[in-house]
Design an enzyme around this catalytic site. Sequence first.
Site, short mmCIF file in Angstrom:
data_model
loop_
_atom_site.label_atom_id
_atom_site.label_comp_id
_atom_site.label_asym_id
_atom_site.label_seq_id
_atom_site.Cartn_x
_atom_site.Cartn_y
_atom_site.Cartn_z
N SER A 23 143.23 70.15 17.80
CA SER A 23 144.64 70.17 17.36
C SER A 23 144.77 69.29 16.12
O SER A 23 144.54 69.75 15.00
CB SER A 23 145.56 69.74 18.50
OG SER A 23 145.27 68.43 18.95
N ARG A 24 145.10 68.02 16.30
CA ARG A 24 145.15 67.08 15.19
C ARG A 24 144.56 65.75 15.67
O ARG A 24 144.76 65.36 16.83
CB ARG A 24 146.60 66.84 14.72
CG ARG A 24 147.19 67.97 13.90
CD ARG A 24 146.59 68.03 12.49
NE ARG A 24 147.20 69.07 11.68
CZ ARG A 24 146.76 70.33 11.55
NH1 ARG A 24 145.66 70.70 12.20
NH2 ARG A 24 147.37 71.19 10.77
N GLU B 114 141.17 61.38 8.96
CA GLU B 114 140.33 62.31 8.19
C GLU B 114 140.38 61.97 6.71
O GLU B 114 141.46 61.63 6.21
CB GLU B 114 140.83 63.74 8.40
CG GLU B 114 140.23 64.34 9.64
CD GLU B 114 140.70 65.76 9.94
OE1 GLU B 114 140.81 66.56 9.00
OE2 GLU B 114 140.96 66.02 11.11
N HIS C 30 136.67 69.72 10.82
CA HIS C 30 137.93 70.49 10.78
C HIS C 30 137.69 71.94 10.34
O HIS C 30 138.26 72.40 9.34
CB HIS C 30 138.93 69.78 9.84
CG HIS C 30 140.36 70.10 10.16
ND1 HIS C 30 141.39 69.21 9.97
CD2 HIS C 30 140.95 71.23 10.66
CE1 HIS C 30 142.54 69.76 10.32
NE2 HIS C 30 142.30 70.99 10.75
N ALA D 266 137.91 74.61 12.62
CA ALA D 266 138.28 75.52 13.72
C ALA D 266 138.80 76.87 13.23
O ALA D 266 138.58 77.89 13.87
CB ALA D 266 139.29 74.85 14.65
#
Length: 386
Positions: A272-273, A302, A320, A322
């Site tokens: 997600s985050r 990040e 990251h 996905a």
Amino acid sequence: MAKPVSIQVWNPSGKYRVISTKPMPGTRWIRLLTDQDCRVEICTEKKTILSVEDILALLGDKCDGVIGQLTEDWGEVLFSALRRAGGTAFSNMAVGYNNVDVNAAAKYGVAVGNTPGVLTETTAELAASLSLAASRRIVEADQFMRAGLYDGWLPHLFVGNLLKGQTVGVIGAGRIGSAYARMMIEGFKMNLIYYDLYQATRLEKFVTAYGQFLKASGEQPVTWKRAATMEDVLREADVISLHPVLDKTTYHLINKDRLSIMKKDAILVNCSRGPVIDEAALVEHLKVNPMFRVGLDVFEDEPHMKPGLAEMKNAIVVPHIASASKWTREGMATLAALNVLGKIKGYPVWSDPNRIEVFLDENSPPPAACPSIVNAKQLGLPSSKL
Ligand SMILES: NC(=O)c1ccc[n+]([C@@H]2O[C@H](COP(=O)([O-])OP(=O)(O)OC[C@H]3O[C@@H](n4cnc5c(N)ncnc54)[C@H](O)[C@@H]3O)[C@@H](O)[C@H]2O)c1
Ligand SMILES: O=C(O)[C@H](O)CO
């Protein structure tokens, strides 16, 4: 950013100036804009993350719309500058828009677009991949092999967890969370426990029907449960995947206390985050619980990882990626471009952001609508019929 800014221009004589802060996959998105009288300027600077100052330099004094990225800080400064340049349209090339101050955008009359749906399955597939990789210790085993350490089959070598019959926990059972749950239930015959603010009715129906099918075939049926609290998921599940939006309610949702109630050999996946997990607390938890494993696509700061994470053998980390399938990334670019184009042209907003396939069909022109504008109601934008 060094001046002059490095820009690639398409259709220089176009009436509407649309900026993309990054080159994006595919060419359909460019064609859709240039066919409708847009001059498209793509920032080709080598710098990965553009600062607010970099973007101000890009906007200049005439700009009708911008396609931006989740790494950029879209707030008061940029939206007021965009408005001064005559712009009314912005779209993130992402479904998540926690990098965007939507109220600031609304204050300056700027529509904010995002790209739902087109990345649902791709993102869920990465979450499933991380779940498998963590449960079967694939990355550790790969490193062992490449290091020349394999000298023959052993009964104890890289023993991991069997998924079949275990419980998958989903926190945030929206589009991606539900798609992930279905993959794990159908693919590995796991039982489901989920926590969301809303009931995931379609997901529940799917598990019920699949359970009945398995029972009729003489197999152990799968089951589902909607948890009353997130803690119930954390205590009961063997594999837990996080799929909520990032906002005030989900910041550090997974913290030291909540990690401590999870099973010692649980698997935690986050696509997600990053800030949904207190990453420093996670590193400490991984250190003292070697059987606890994580698969992370996103990070709190990040592009950096918290100290210690990179050294943890029980963590799988990817940058990251996905939503990184060709079809999805090209589709995200298309949806973002159509959000901006639609607002510039005064088109209505598509009434169901969960049904955006019609915008992605390469063989027919897209509907005259913005696929997904998150502040449409706030701005009083008209809605399109499906
Ligand atoms: N890693 C990646 O590349 C990647 C790719 C796509 C999406 N994402 C992230 O995934 C998120 C979800 O995307 P989606 O399309 O499934 O969105 P969605 O809106 O369909 O699903 C989000 C779900 O989270 C739930 N939720 C909100 N607050 C919650 C809370 N406090 N507790 C529990 N559940 C809560 C919502 O009710 C909703 O069902 C995006 O916002 C984005 O941040 C990441
Ligand atoms: O929110 C998103 O869309 C992702 O993080 C990138 O695909």
